[in-house]
Design a protein around this motif. Structure first.
Motif, mmCIF file in Angstrom:
data_model
loop_
_atom_site.group_PDB
_atom_site.id
_atom_site.type_symbol
_atom_site.label_atom_id
_atom_site.label_comp_id
_atom_site.label_asym_id
_atom_site.label_seq_id
_atom_site.Cartn_x
_atom_site.Cartn_y
_atom_site.Cartn_z
ATOM 1 N N GLY A 183 4.293 0.154 0.469
ATOM 2 C CA GLY A 183 2.936 -0.194 0.076
ATOM 3 C C GLY A 183 1.936 0.930 0.125
ATOM 4 O O GLY A 183 0.922 0.886 -0.549
ATOM 5 N N TYR B 34 -2.057 0.536 -0.167
ATOM 6 C CA TYR B 34 -2.256 -0.914 -0.138
ATOM 7 C C TYR B 34 -2.070 -1.462 1.278
ATOM 8 O O TYR B 34 -2.927 -2.188 1.805
ATOM 9 N N ALA C 39 -4.191 -1.218 -4.262
ATOM 10 C CA ALA C 39 -3.045 -1.504 -5.128
ATOM 11 C C ALA C 39 -3.356 -1.136 -6.576
ATOM 12 O O ALA C 39 -2.489 -0.639 -7.306
ATOM 13 N N ILE D 221 -2.956 2.592 -6.873
ATOM 14 C CA ILE D 221 -1.553 2.994 -6.891
ATOM 15 C C ILE D 221 -0.921 2.691 -8.241
ATOM 16 O O ILE D 221 -0.107 3.463 -8.756
ATOM 17 N N CYS E 95 5.131 5.340 -0.142
ATOM 18 C CA CYS E 95 5.535 4.051 -0.686
ATOM 19 C C CYS E 95 6.981 3.710 -0.347
ATOM 20 O O CYS E 95 7.381 2.551 -0.420
ATOM 21 N N VAL F 101 5.351 -1.579 -4.200
ATOM 22 C CA VAL F 101 3.992 -2.088 -4.002
ATOM 23 C C VAL F 101 3.894 -3.532 -4.478
ATOM 24 O O VAL F 101 3.302 -4.392 -3.817
#
Length: 581
Positions: A127, A130, A146, A149, A296, A373
């Motif tokens: 994530g 996020y 988010a 990203i 991530c 994500v």
């Protein structure tokens, strides 16, 4: 699914029990409908228990990423997007001083990199920004993270695919373009275009065209990732090694072919002056996103609390060393053209062919973190649960199919992504700011729960004042002064006021409140000089954001507004669907 724990006790965020056809009780996730109030959403945070539950209930993956694997992913993405895609765009802006722009961009990334190193060690799950924002700032900020990203990886991956396709067209000639490019809309031509070129749509200089090869490349990379990470990481590691060797070859040839003294004068070294160096720094910031990509993939790392900080600092260090040397070829559009202009046909051919072979790695690496994500958001019930469904080897097949084979292929096929490069840079810088603010909040006790409400409010004010100070000082003072214009008196007053406010509140936070001390403190990497370095990073990132035109900010706000609207509407749509069933 794990029964995730959040800091609000809303019954809507719990799992409800329902009866199946055989009378047995089963648990189904219930979509959180409390998002009707944005203020409540902004304060709803993911606790450490929820993060641990995600890690414990995640299906075991057959493939774990070592430090070498993570370095190859980070360096491969950074060097690829930096050297092969961006360098040719900044040389006309800054000339040989683009090397300084690389160093400045790397230094600015390192300031934010400290926050990523600590947060990825504290929260070794998928994530990145996020998850960091959800844990340290709140749900609404996590949704914004988010969005950043998604811009950083999804949209940019499609853009890199189209850039690769144009390079392929230049390498193979007009016949290739006639097969894969289909122009549409109003076009533009070069100022000195001949009458024959004006009648030829393939002589257009705009990016309004359908690109079949970019779509096929994006689909191919997605299918490779759907085949499993063990297959993908072998390809990534091999191609990253080849890419670094190609960069070394380009650097050596560039210095051997030097035909001018770039330090002869300030005009030769920096034709655009300080303003050109700053403009190039903003453009090049996107080249360092590889370290965010590494974050991530934290959930797939071996011994994440130790490996992640080493992978991040290694990515930044190796990438900066490789690409800060790439400035000598001058103002040519790319390296192949630069060497061809010198008559080095063989070298030019090797460089062009190497880029065409290795640039698809950047596309693959851009797609790689997106399903991670999406899966995290689905686990948090912010998007449909199909995005978190995994195959036996831990691959998010449905997430890759929906994001890669449908959304990203469509972008690569038809979207003139060139108009979004500045928007992507804005998103990257904003995500860095969110991560820095999250670190400050977590260090001062708001660890998944607002246990220090005054600190939370103070961090928010510091965050806003640092960003405003950066914008005013650049837009209203420095930018005007560098262009020979007189700054407004109001800009001096407001810039000084917000700068002093930021400094005062940061010192007040450091002196008035105590940071938390964990039992396993020695096992976690700790960013130095918190809160001062994170606040400085927010200020510098905001200054770079201010260098981007207002029209690009408008596009960002429009896209972000649509994203937030979907975020607010999803619980209503999901609830309506559940009632119909």
């Amino acid at each position: 699914m794990a029964d995730h724990d959040y800091n609000n006790d809303s019954a809507d965020s719990a799992e409800e029990e329902s009866s199946d056809s055989e009378g047995e009780l089963c648990k189904t996730p219930k979509v959180d409908t409390t998002r009707r109030c944005c203020f409540a959403a902004a304060n709803r945070r993911k606790t450490m228990d929820a993060v641990i539950a995600e890690m414990e209930h995640e299906p075991p993956s057959e493939t774990k990423l070592s430090l070498i694997d993570l370095l190859c992913i980070g360096v491969g993405s950074t060097v690829g997007s930096g050297v092969f895609v961006l360098t040719g765009d900044v040389l006309p802006v800054a000339g040989p001083s683009a090397s300084l722009s690389w160093i400045f961009a790397g230094a600015a990334c390192l300031l934010s990199g400290f926050a990523y190193m600590e947060l990825s060690a504290r929260l070794p799950t998928r994530g990145s920004c996020y998850t960091f924002s959800y844990h340290g700032l709140g749900e609404l900020w996590a949704v914004i993270g988010a969005f950043c990203i998604t811009l950083e990886y999804g949209v940019s991956g499609a853009g890199v695919a189209r850039n690769w396709s144009r390079k392929m067209g230049n390498f193979l000639g007009e016949d290739y373009k006639h097969v894969v490019f289909f122009y549409f809309g109003k076009g533009t031509w070069a100022a000195n275009a001949t009458a024959a070129e004006l009648d030829d749509p393939y002589a257009r200089t705009d990016h309004n065209y359908m690109d079949l090869s970019a779509a096929f490349l994006t689909a191919g990379c997605t299918l490779l990732l759907m085949g499993g990470l063990s297959l993908s990481k072998a390809v990534v590691n091999l191609m990253t090694l080849m890419k670094v060797l190609l960069v070394i070859f380009m650097v050596i040839c560039g210095f051997l072919g030097a035909s001018q003294n770039i330090f002869e004068s300030g005009e030769v070294f920096a034709p655009g002056g300080i303003s050109g160096v700053v403009n190039a720094t903003t453009l090049l910031f996107f080249g360092f996103i590889g370290f965010d990509e590494v974050c991530c993939l934290s959930s797939k790392a071996k011994n994440a609390s130790r490996t992640m900080p080493l992978a991040l600092i290694g990515t930044l260090g190796i990438a900066a060393l490789a690409i800060s040397l790439i400035s000598e070829p001058g103002k040519s559009s790319d390296f192949g053209t630069a060497f061809a202009d010198k008559g080095w046909t063989v070298v030019s051919w090797i460089v062009c062919l190497g880029e065409l072979i290795l640039l698809p790695l950047v596309v693959l690496l851009s797609i790689l973190p997106q399903p991670e994500v999406s899966a995290t958001m689905a686990t948090d019930r912010l998007i449909p649960s199909i995005f978190r469904k995994q195959s036996s080897d831990g691959t998010f097949v449905w997430g890759l199919a929906l994001t890669g084979l449908i959304a990203l292929v469509a972008l690569a096929l038809a979207c003139p992504v060139s108009i979004l490069w500045n928007v992507i840079s804005l998103g990257v810088l904003l995500s860095f700011n969110l991560s820095n603010a999250s670190l400050i909040n977590i260090r001062y006790g708001n660890v998944g729960v607002v246990s220090q409400p005054r600190v939370a409010k103070l961090v928010f004010v510091i965050f806003v004042s640092a960003m405003v100070a950066g914008y005013i000082n650049w837009k209203g003072i420095l930018s005007l002064a560098l262009h020979g214009k007189m700054p407004y008196l109001a800009s001096f007053i407001l810039g000084a006021a917000f700068t002093l406010l930021t400094v005062y509140l940061t010192i007040h936070l450091a002196c008035r409140y105590s940071q938390i001390h964990e039992e396993n403190q020695e096992e976690i990497f700790h960013a130095p000089c918190v809160p001062f370095i994170p606040v400085l990073a927010i200020y510098i990132n905001s200054t770079l954001m201010a260098d981007i035109e207002w029209k690009d900010h408008f596009v960002l706000f429009m896209m972000l507004g649509g994203w937030l609207l979907l975020y607010l509407l999803y619980p209503c749509l999901a609830r309506k669907k559940s009632l119909e069933v």
